[in-house]
Write a protein that holds these residues in place. Structure first.
Motif, mmCIF file in Angstrom:
data_model
loop_
_atom_site.group_PDB
_atom_site.id
_atom_site.type_symbol
_atom_site.label_atom_id
_atom_site.label_comp_id
_atom_site.label_asym_id
_atom_site.label_seq_id
_atom_site.Cartn_x
_atom_site.Cartn_y
_atom_site.Cartn_z
ATOM 1 N N PHE A 244 0.812 -1.219 0.000
ATOM 2 C CA PHE A 244 0.000 0.000 0.000
ATOM 3 C C PHE A 244 0.841 1.262 0.000
ATOM 4 O O PHE A 244 0.290 2.350 -0.177
ATOM 5 C CB PHE A 244 -0.922 0.012 1.226
ATOM 6 N N PHE B 492 -8.978 3.503 -7.306
ATOM 7 C CA PHE B 492 -8.617 3.064 -5.956
ATOM 8 C C PHE B 492 -8.222 1.582 -5.958
ATOM 9 O O PHE B 492 -9.012 0.728 -6.328
ATOM 10 C CB PHE B 492 -9.824 3.278 -5.040
ATOM 11 N N TYR B 496 -5.347 -2.719 -0.311
ATOM 12 C CA TYR B 496 -4.523 -1.658 0.273
ATOM 13 C C TYR B 496 -4.848 -1.522 1.746
ATOM 14 O O TYR B 496 -5.999 -1.333 2.124
ATOM 15 C CB TYR B 496 -4.778 -0.324 -0.461
ATOM 16 N N TRP B 499 -4.715 4.131 2.554
ATOM 17 C CA TRP B 499 -4.658 4.875 1.307
ATOM 18 C C TRP B 499 -4.251 6.312 1.552
ATOM 19 O O TRP B 499 -4.304 7.143 0.665
ATOM 20 C CB TRP B 499 -6.029 4.841 0.631
ATOM 21 N N PHE B 505 -6.152 9.220 -3.793
ATOM 22 C CA PHE B 505 -7.181 8.407 -3.147
ATOM 23 C C PHE B 505 -7.644 8.963 -1.809
ATOM 24 O O PHE B 505 -8.653 8.511 -1.266
ATOM 25 C CB PHE B 505 -6.680 6.979 -2.963
#
Ligand code: HEM
Ligand code: CU
Ligand code: CU
Lengths: 299, 611
Positions: A244, B492, B496, B499, B505
């Protein structure tokens, strides 16, 4: 029925509310085609969506059970079946045709004059490499990778001597850019949402994606009214704990600015002569010191 | 349950009494009657209850990761008692987040919607609806459940490993899934995942082979393939898909085991990880994706086909109307099943595979939309001018159609390879498959449970609770998955942990919070169902023999059918299962076992000769 009305209203409202934001600005030539195709398909499926959902809830409401009533015995009708097989088939054929056109245009080989940038994914960041004056990237070998030579560049290959590994990723506006995409460890995905560009980075199998950027970072800042606008490079394939956070920034310059930036970049080996000395196979390597510091990506 | 006698065989009339199971005389020890049972009805209930347990676990995992996504900056110390070391300083561990996502997907797709759905309804309905005493092989059927159970135990245990369960996503793409150096979940967690899946595949194959042979061989007199209820057609095709595609997953898993444990290089090449270059060369991670999706795509239809069947049956029954286009329904299911084997690479448009293949697979993929559309139109036509009774099962069936439309339509966008460049691996995909597969299949399952509960347990589920459950779930599903499309269109990415680092995002904090809240509420709403289910088994209103006035054969059995299903001879079948509201008939339904000679007033001209 109530659901249909309230739900429909909520849907329209939420869509309008979100529309502004979901439509993220586009910064590449083919991105516009993709967006057009997307909203065209959206309209088509939107129509089908509205009709079928309305019928579904309307029939459910209209034909509620009544003791004295009998349902209409209507087991089949071949004409109807044929009609409603043909209609979707034709619509699909049109969508496939248009999609196929767009897809082949995007994935056709990059034009000859495209500028090459290599981009390598690793846990958990991206490394960019420019080919230098010769416009050719040198060989890489996995077993040459170490803390300094993160890409495992093989410096016995003459083409690698002028390769540049800058700390930022710059590309010029208006020119086809061919990204050669690799991965060092697991699969990552090279995803640039603003350019509508995406391709997996696969260990052992180089991939590529090319496009023409149409707006500089500064253009975008003006367009979005956000002075800090950045094109973000996103990793979009699960790759481990920090998936991420595998972010990089791509800067699009006007061609002249780009040249200026490029001319300040040094060849990777320029300040690491030991990389050349430790060569397992150093025959024939001449470091052309004149060119250092004045590297230009071939135009 | 009424008296049962396992030694009785086909054609031997089975003595039957109307006692309740509390004061039932047991011919068999408890352990063989309810645990190592070979009765398809008991095995179906075992699958159902296991499936429900798994669904709650899967839902709990998703609530945890939605908490993280909805409130990425909050600390959540209150989770520490549950998660222990996976909460560090009040924050969810990043790797554990990926483990949660992986296990949620695995559990829902395989353990709930494959085993729980097919295992329950194929087992329960096939013998009852085709008029058979039991499955072709009760013993293999029993084994099928126990292999599933074993698989479940292994998968469940892996949740508690020191290094965490598998964490490479439910699609377990190597090299990530092959290299413990890359993520700790790829150590023992992944090994247990693979072992569990091997047992799972064995279970699934045993089940499928049994379903297929039962449907082909054990149909009662008069039950031709064109008189089968659509449920049976759906289960049949589901089983065929399973038999053809699960072995491919098996081989994919086997090669992955070799790469992980025996130093082969099927999927690995040119890798440098954790400060070390690996010696593997020549392998291809793309090969794994081809093998995986060769199962993976048919798998999504394995999940949805039983729903097609259940919903068709429930809609026809409760609209008091024949299913519209019976043959077109079979045809479209056949078409979908065949096509589902030639579209797998639409999951790989941007995997680096040759773009020409992308064109081919786009074409094949979008063809699937045609039979899917035909099904929807036929359902709509079935409702048209019906006489619709809103049982909870019917509501869930209508909900199914609504969700299937919504999710199927977005498939048309994703199936377009050009558009998939932008949308691949974003929340748009997540929204798509949760509507069309996740939610629809769950709705099919709920419809099935509400509809056949009286046959399973001899009691009715509470309707009021059923309505509340339906509306909360239906609203919840749309509130969760509709906004996901919006964030997905903006790119998006899925999987994840947080973000907030991305400017692109971060603007969606509000939507994410909304989705999370809706998801957690919808999960809690499922406890209403759980309560209703458990309560009704023991306290529900007693059911009539045919509470929905339905045509299919299962309702001709006693309220508590014993092992062998019919106490006397198996009824013969004379007509298709959809003679609802036939003009001229006394009642608005004519069960399949009523000969035409008894229904002279309603016979169509073509049926006169059958009298
Ligand atoms: C109109 C028919 C459909 C089309 C054209 C279609 C197309 C697609 C495409 C192209 C993708 C890949 C997107 C990506 O990863 O970039 C996808 C993903 C998916 N679809 Fe569909 N789909 C359809 C119907 C269905 C149905 C009926 C189901 C299940 C019952 C389903 C389940 C899934 C699942 C589970 C995924 C995601 C898998 C993953 O990556 O984890 N789809 N669909
Ligand atoms: Cu990643
Ligand atoms: Cu698929």
């Amino acid at each position: 029925m109530l659901f249909l009305v309230i739900g429909g209203a909520a849907f329209i409202w939420s869509f309008q509310n979100a529309e502004e934001r979901i439509h993220i600005p586009v910064g590449s030539v083919h991105g516009v085609w993709i967006d057009d195709m997307f909203w065209l398909t959206m309209v088509v499926i939107g129509i089908v969506f509205v009709i079928t959902q309305i019928l579904l809830f309307y029939y459910s409401y209209r034909y509620q059970y009544k003791e004295e009533k009998r349902a209409y015995f209507f087991p089949h009708n071949n004409k109807l079946e044929i009609i409603w097989t043909m209609i979707p088939a034709v619509v699909m054929a049109l969508l496939v045709f248009k999609g196929w056109k767009t897809w082949t245009k995007i994935t056709d080989p990059a034009p000859k004059e495209a500028m090459v940038v290599e981009i390598v994914g690793k846990q958990f960041n991206w490394i960019a490499r420019y080919p230098g004056t010769d416009n050719a990237l040198g060989n890489v070998r996995t077993n040459l990778i170490d803390a300094t030579n993160e890409l495992g560049i093989d410096f016995s290959d003459q083409r690698s001597v002028d390769d540049i590994l800058p700390s930022e990723i710059h590309i010029p506006k208006g020119r086809p850019i061919l990204f050669k995409i690799r991965s060092r460890d697991v699969i990552h995905s090279f995803y640039l949402p603003h350019f509508r560009a995406q391709m997996h980075a696969v260990p052992g199998m180089p991939t590529k994606f090319w496009f023409v950027p149409t707006k500089t970072t500064a253009d975008m800042a003006t367009e979005t009214g956000n002075p800090d606008f950045k094109y973000e490079l996103v990793c979009n394939q699960i790759c481990g704990a920090n998936h991420f956070a595998m972010r990089a920034v791509v800067i699009v310059d006007e061609p002249e600015e780009f040249q200026k930036w490029m001319s300040t970049q040094k060849a990777f080996v320029a300040d690491k002569p030991e990389l050349l000395k430790n060569l397992k196979n150093p025959q024939g390597i001449v470091l052309d010191t004149k060119k250092e510091g004045t590297n230009k990506a071939a135009l | 349950m009424a008296s049962t006698d396992i030694s009785l065989h086909n054609n031997v009339p089975i003595a039957h009494d109307e006692h309740d199971h509390e004061h039932d005389h047991h011919d068999q020890p408890f352990i063989f009657k309810y645990i190592f049972s070979q009765d398809h009805k008991v095995i179906a209930k075992q699958f159902l209850i296991s499936g429900i347990i798994w669904a709650f676990i899967g839902g709990a995992l998703s609530s945890l990761f939605r908490l993280q996504l909805g409130w990425p900056n909050e600390t959540m110390p209150f989770l520490e008692p549950i998660l222990g070391k996976w909460i560090e300083g009040g924050k969810l561990n990043q790797e554990f987040y990926l483990a949660l996502v992986t296990m949620h997907g695995t559990i829902m797709v395989f353990f709930v919607l494959t085993a729980g759905l097919s295992g329950t309804f194929s087992n329960f309905l096939i013998p009852l609806q085709i008029g058979a005493r039991d499955m072709a092989s009760g013993f293999l059927n029993m084994l099928s459940y126990w292999f599933f159970f074993l698989s479940s135990v292994i998968m469940f245990t892996s949740l508690f490993l020191e290094t965490g369960p598998a964490s490479a996503g439910w699609t377990i793409y190597p090299p990530l899934s092959a290299l413990p150096q890359a993520i700790p979940g790829s150590g023992t967690g992944m090994t247990m995942w693979l072992v569990a899946m091997v047992f799972f595949i064995v279970s699934s194959l045993l089940g499928s082979i049994n379903y297929i042979s039962t449907i082909i061989n054990l149909r009662t007199a008069g039950m031709s393939m064109t008189k089968l209820p659509l449920t049976i057609w759906a289960f049949f095709l589901t089983a065929v898909l399973g038999v053809l595609s699960f072995p491919v997953l098996f081989s994919a898993a086997l090669l992955l085991v070799f790469d992980r444990s025996f130093g082969t290089s099927f999927y690995l090449s040119d890798i440098y990880v954790a400060g070390q270059a690996l010696s593997n060369t020549g392998g291809s991670p793309i090969l794994f994706q081809h093998l995986f999706w060769f199962l993976g795509h048919p798998e999504v239809y394995i999940v949805i086909l039983p729903g097609f069947g259940i919903v068709s049956e429930v809609i026809a029954t409760n609209a008091r109307k024949p299913i519209f286009g019976y043959r077109a329904m079979i045809g479209s299911m056949l078409g979908i099943s065949i096509l589902s084997f030639v579209v797998w690479a639409h999951h790989m448009f941007v995997s680096g595979m040759n773009p020409f293949l992308g064109s081919v697979f786009m074409f094949l993929t979008l063809i699937i939309a045609v039979p899917s559309a035909v099904k929807v139109f036929n359902w709509l036509a079935t409702l048209w001018r019906g006489n619709i009774i809103f049982t909870p099962a019917m509501l869930f069936s209508i909900g199914f159609v609504s969700l299937f439309i919504s999710g199927g339509l977005t498939g048309i966008i994703l199936g377009n390879s050009a558009l998939d460049i932008q949308l691949h691996n974003t929340y748009f995909v997540v929204a798509h498959f949760h509507l069309v597969m996740g939610s629809s299949a769950f709705f099919g399952m709920f419809a099935g449970v509400y509809h056949w509960f009286p046959k399973m347990f001899g009691r009715m589920m509470d309707e009021k609770l059923g309505y509340i459950h339906f509306w909360l779930t239906f609203l919840g599903v749309y509130l969760v998955f509709l906004p996901m499309h919006y964030v997905g269109i903006a790119g998006f990415p899925r999987r994840y942990y947080s973000w907030t680092a991305f400017e692109t995002f971060s603007q969606f904090a509000d939507l994410n919070m909304f989705i999370s809240a809706a998801a957690i509420i919808a999960w809690f709403a499922q406890f209403i169902f759980l309560f209703n289910f458990v309560y009704s088994i023991f306290r529900g209103r007693r059911a009539d023999a045919n509470p929905w006035r339905s045509n299919t054969l299962e309702w001709t059995t006693p309220i508590h059918p014993g092992h062998g299903n019919w106490p006397g001879a198996i009824p013969a079948v004379y007509r298709w299962p959809y003679d609802y509201s036939k003009p001229g008939a006394e009642e608005d339904y004519i069960p399949q076992n009523i000969p035409h000679s008894e229904t002279k007033s309603s016979n169509l001209s073509s049926e006169k000769e059958l009298e």
